[in-house]
Design an enzyme around this catalytic site. Structure first.
Site, PDB file in Angstrom:
ATOM      1  N   THR A 176       0.915  -1.104   0.000  1.00  0.00           N
ATOM      2  CA  THR A 176       0.000   0.000   0.000  1.00  0.00           C
ATOM      3  C   THR A 176       0.964   1.163   0.000  1.00  0.00           C
ATOM      4  OG1 THR A 176      -1.630  -1.283   1.169  1.00  0.00           O
ATOM      5  CG2 THR A 176      -1.732   1.080   1.546  1.00  0.00           C
ATOM      6  N   ASN A 201      -3.065  -3.758  -2.615  1.00  0.00           N
ATOM      7  CA  ASN A 201      -3.059  -4.785  -1.576  1.00  0.00           C
ATOM      8  C   ASN A 201      -1.676  -5.412  -1.488  1.00  0.00           C
ATOM      9  OD1 ASN A 201      -4.032  -6.089   0.614  1.00  0.00           O
ATOM     10  ND2 ASN A 201      -4.998  -7.745  -0.500  1.00  0.00           N
TER      11      ASN A 201
HETATM   12  N1  GLY Z   1      -4.986  -3.709   1.378  1.00  0.00           N
HETATM   13  C1  GLY Z   1      -4.644  -3.213   2.640  1.00  0.00           C
HETATM   14  C2  GLY Z   1      -5.757  -2.482   3.283  1.00  0.00           C
HETATM   15  O1  GLY Z   1      -6.546  -1.864   2.612  1.00  0.00           O
HETATM   16  O2  GLY Z   1      -5.879  -2.541   4.461  1.00  0.00           O
END
Ligand code: GLY
Length: 568
Positions: free
Chosen positions: A379, A399
């Site tokens: 992220t 992600n």
């Molecule tokens: N993909 C990490 C989150 O949105 O928490």
């Protein structure tokens, strides 16, 4: 005009050091600046070229929203592991007129998605399918998020998107870390992609190699020329759908057409003399942060001191309880009823700590979700402040690193693997070990629960701090610790960001610590009964801007990555 620049640690990419200000940068020879202190405007992000592009927009008359848009788009080019067009994110802003805003452009489950789509005939979860390849992708939200942010910007998209187009078209030198990361993922890219991608080459990548992305440049130009339709319709949408058909994915033309970014009412709460503005559902980040801050507020953290066993234990126990509530209650509030008001009620948070015993480890068997009075880790985060009183925190994600690993053939960008952030089966951990329940079950059109926690802190109703980080489940605890380091332990920003961190997420019942966590503290925690697990990977990559007592902006990029600050 007074101009004061204070550049602190720098790291050189390319062959020559040179004076790099907000007005000039060479994409083949640039430096990573971990810290700048500037008067007018600052940007800190995961990549020096993206931070620079944002700072340049500030210097050219853009506000913090303009700079956030440019930085995000540039990250989609120079930081392909997490910067993205094929993922989603959240923006939290405090505007010069006093308004607080938040924009949700989280990915959405396609219409053909269903609750049990990752279960086999025996009912076992197949998390490979939710984490890799075409079926792992949710309907992307980032481009809709850019368009939903534009009404708050000053400059036209044509100008804001140009740095990204130039970087994609002409190329840039990749960093050592990017080279290593691309090499580590080469086999995955070869296995998952239906067309050759720019991210795999015959010989291994090395620092300083040029990455040119003509397909991505053309996608960016379609967005520039055709607006939302340049991504969610026409040629780009056709390429996404064709990619889905080649790889047995389920995103359709109708899914893309239906996607909308949503303006949400941000979470705003007080911690002592500060006001925090943060992200509401479908991110769990704001609620969990409010819970953890609320649970520790009445304890004498500052007199216990940084990294004292008492302070760490208290924070760990707050983390345990907030994550237990997250697993039970949190999901997309457009689909499930979430008792937000009750979960963040001060009395509830006090009660939640009633069974906390100083110097004795709690237990995640005993500590379940509360009963509220009736509610790679890839992220990336960027923080921006301008000199007009605007502050912006943006966290976006694919992600996992490079998301699903799938590049849309002909369009040049990675698709996310955000479907794994749903609870694919109650109690089955996602890639971050987080468990979830019915509230976060998959449903068509629903948004998967996130941990992203873009946050702004006001002091006397003026922007004081902008903070956020990547790190999957560790996002909320990293933001929590960084805030406590600054607000309670009075630390300089760079120390608050770079100090070694710890993390507890209810299940598994263990305290994760970074590799350099002091051995003496580990043994104190073990004596209290905690299981302490050193991690191989770092926790978070936190980007902070703070207004210091001279009114200057101190921008700090985390030491853990290529993160870099820029400003003027
Ligand atoms: N993909 C990490 C989150 O949105 O928490």
């Amino acid at each position: 005009m007074r101009l004061r620049l204070l550049f602190l640690p720098v790291l050189l990419i390319g062959t020559h050091a040179f004076a790099q200000s907000a007005s000039t940068i060479d994409p083949y020879q640039y430096t990573i600046r971990k810290e700048v202190t500037v008067q007018h405007g600052a940007v800190v992000s995961a990549h020096p070229l993206a931070s620079h592009a944002g700072a340049r927009i500030l210097q050219q008359g853009g506000n913090a929203i303009d700079a956030a848009i440019t930085t995000q788009l540039a990250l989609a080019v120079v930081y392909p592991g997490a910067g993205n067009l094929g993922g989603g994110g959240f923006l939290v802003g405090h505007l010069s007129d006093g308004r607080n805003i938040s924009i949700d452009y989280r990915e959405m489950a396609p219409a053909k998605a269903h609750r049990d789509m990752y279960l086999d005939a025996a009912g076992n979860a197949n998390t490979t399918l939710s984490q890799e390849g075409h079926l792992a992708a949710g309907v992307p939200g980032t481009v809709a998020g850019i368009f939903a942010s534009l009404p708050y910007a000053r400059l036209p998209l044509r100008k804001l998107i140009q740095p990204a187009i130039t970087l994609a078209e002409k190329g840039f030198a990749i960093t050592e870390k990017e080279a290593r990361s691309l090499n580590a993922h080469a086999e995955l890219f070869k296995r998952l992609n239906t067309k050759p991608t720019r991210f795999v080459k015959d010989t291994p990548w090395k620092a300083g190699d040029t990455l040119i992305q003509p397909e991505l440049a053309r996608t960016l130009k379609r967005i520039r020329d055709k607006g939302m339709e340049g991504f969610y319709g026409g040629e780009t949408a056709a390429m996404i759908v064709a990619e889905m058909q080649r790889g047995k994915g389920i995103i359709t033309t109708a899914d893309l057409k239906a996607y909308k970014a949503k303006e949400r009412k941000p979470i705003v709460f007080n911690y002592k003399d500060y006001t925090l503005i943060t992200m509401p559902l479908p991110s769990s980040g704001g609620i969990v942060l409010q819970q953890m801050m609320g649970m520790v507020e009445k304890y004498p953290l500052s007199s216990w001191g940084f990294h004292s066993p008492q302070a760490i234990q208290l924070m760990v126990e707050a983390e345990r309880r907030a994550y237990a509530d997250r697993a039970e209650y949190l999901g997309d509030a457009d689909f499930v009823k979430v008792p937000v008001k009750q979960l963040t009620d001060k009395k509830y948070l006090e009660q939640r700590m009633q069974d906390y015993v100083p110097n004795k480890a709690g237990s995640s068997v005993a500590v379940k979700a509360g009963a509220p009075l009736h509610e790679s880790e890839q992220t990336t985060h960027l923080s921006v402040m301008d000199d007009q009183g605007n502050a912006v925190a943006v966290t976006t994600t694919l992600n996992g690193t490079y998301g699903s690993g799938v590049v849309v053939g002909g369009a040049g960008f990675f698709l996310n693997n955000e479907m794994d952030d749903f609870s694919v089966k109650p109690g089955v951990p996602n890639m971050y070990g987080l468990v979830g329940n019915e509230a976060n079950a998959i449903a068509p059109g629903k948004r998967m629960l996130s941990s992203m926690t873009p946050t702004i802190v006001l002091q006397r109703q003026r922007p004081y701090l902008v903070v956020g980080t990547p790190g999957g489940s560790t996002i909320m605890t990293s933001v929590f610790q960084t805030l406590i380091n600054i607000l309670e332990f009075n630390m300089p920003v760079s120390q608050a960001v770079n100090e070694t961190k710890f993390h507890h997420q209810w299940l598994p019942d263990q305290v994760d610590v970074e590799p350099d966590f002091p051995a003496g503290i580990i043994s104190s925690l073990e004596q209290m009964g905690y299981k302490v697990t050193p991690r191989r990977s770092p926790i978070g990559r936190t980007e902070v801007i703070r207004v210091n007592n001279k009114g200057m902006l101190e921008a700090v990029g985390d030491k853990r990555g290529d993160d870099s600050a820029a400003g003027y």
